[in-house]
Enzyme design. Structure first.
Site, short mmCIF file in Angstrom:
data_model
loop_
_atom_site.label_atom_id
_atom_site.label_comp_id
_atom_site.label_asym_id
_atom_site.label_seq_id
_atom_site.Cartn_x
_atom_site.Cartn_y
_atom_site.Cartn_z
N TYR A 121 -0.89 -19.21 -1.91
CA TYR A 121 -1.78 -17.88 -1.84
C TYR A 121 -3.28 -18.46 -1.92
O TYR A 121 -4.00 -17.89 -0.82
CB TYR A 121 -1.71 -16.93 -3.11
N LEU B 77 -8.88 -6.35 4.86
CA LEU B 77 -8.32 -6.58 3.43
C LEU B 77 -6.77 -6.64 3.32
O LEU B 77 -6.52 -7.09 2.45
CB LEU B 77 -8.60 -5.09 2.74
N GLY C 74 0.79 -1.35 -0.01
CA GLY C 74 -0.18 0.01 -0.01
C GLY C 74 0.69 1.32 -0.20
O GLY C 74 2.02 1.27 0.26
#
Ligand code: UDP
Length: 319
Positions: free
Chosen positions: A146, A73, A36
């Site tokens: 993942y 998230l 991010g």
């Protein structure tokens, strides 16, 4: 409302923060800024950002105690990153979610978990339904770590619902795209748009016949908020995606034509792109019946509009 968004400085998280702040919520962000970026949220006034990982239980506890609901998230995402950093991916995705769920349950705060269409694995169904079996490759193929880590997150969230009646809801996202998504971790649209605008060849992996349904982040965010706001959806898993399927070759051609680029397409074998033994899924499209019935979800933004928004963003950044 007071709201915690883990991963709030990321691509989808920051768009969610925009929408929550707009409706008058006070938003707390917990983000380790691994993928991010603070610039994604610095324009928001009623937002408090804590830079730390979801594995820091004390910080998570303090934040969860002070809010009404939790959007979780934060995760390691991006095929390229998952392959390069498998330990980090597995530990971060599983332990981080374990901590956030434990604290959400302690204070009885509803939790929305964003999961991924990747959990369906390489199943060959035309469209994936939430109840379909999952087909994952062997454990020596790192990509599947993942999917497996996010599936464990789903199992754990649902276990909290079944065993403790703790309110959770799970959103399985299908290739969410739009402005602020970075190509650094392999995501195809920002990668190809960047290449087209720089006049470099567009790197299409494999034969380009694999297809995806790209979903505009502006369609996804309102759906997440509605899932949080409704209690009938608790304990359920929902696909969120688009029903317009496109091959990666078609995507590359459309990007070239919409950006006015004269770049060519370069086909790169998967082994070269991701290392030996990489497995891709050929087609991935969601069944949207369940989310449609639950909240009236309809994906409204066309691929053309999505690409325009990304191309404009790249052009603005370069001027
Ligand atoms: N892809 C590609 N060129 C790139 C990046 C990705 O051809 O520069 C392909 C990738 O192999 C996959 C599809 O585009 O088939 C979507 O990739 P992405 O990583 O965006 O999402 P995925 O659906 O794999 O999670």
């Amino acid at each position: 409302m007071r709201v915690l968004v883990t991963g709030g400085a990321g691509f989808i998280g920051s768009h969610l923060c925009d929408a929550l702040v707009k409706r008058g919520d006070h938003v707390f962000v917990l983000d380790d800024l691994s993928t991010g970026r603070f610039e994604n949220i610095e324009h928001l006034d009623t937002l408090t950002c804590v830079i730390d990982t979801t594995m820091n239980q004390e910080i998570v506890r303090d934040l969860v105690r002070d809010v009404d609901v939790v959007y979780h998230l934060a995760a390691t995402v991006g095929v390229q990153l998952v392959i390069e950093r498998p330990v980090h991916t597995i530990v971060n995705n599983i332990r981080g979610t374990e901590v956030v769920l434990e604290e959400a349950c302690r204070y009885r705060r509803k939790l929305l978990l964003t999961s991924t269409s990747e959990v369906y694995g390489k199943g060959t169904r035309e469209i994936f339904n939430e109840n379909d079996d999952r087909v994952l490759g062997p454990t020596h193929r790192r990509r599947w770590a993942y999917a497996a880590s996010k599936a464990i997150d789903e199992f754990l969230a649902l276990a909290y619902w079944h065993e403790k009646r703790h309110p959770v809801v799970i959103a399985r996202l299908f290739n969410t795209v739009g402005p602020r998504q970075t190509g650094r971790y392999g995501m195809v649209i920002p990668n190809l748009v960047g290449q087209a605008l720089d006049g470099h060849p567009l790197t299409v992996f494999g034969d380009g016949k694999q297809s995806r349904c790209f979903t505009y982040v502006g369609d996804v965010v309102p759906a997440l908020i509605q899932l949080m706001d409704r209690s009938e959806v608790n304990g359920e898993v929902y696909n969120i995606g688009s029903n317009h399927s496109v091959t990666i070759k078609q995507l590359a051609q459309q990007i070239i034509s919409q950006s006015g680029s004269s770049a060519k397409i370069r086909y790169i074998p998967y082994d070269e792109a991701y290392g030996p033994g990489f497995e891709d899924m050929q087609h991935r499209a969601p069944c949207l019946e369940k989310i449609g019935k639950a909240i009236g979800y309809i994906p409204r933004t066309s691929l053309e509009e999505i690409l325009d928004s990304v191309i404009n963003e790249f052009q603005e950044k370069s001027t």
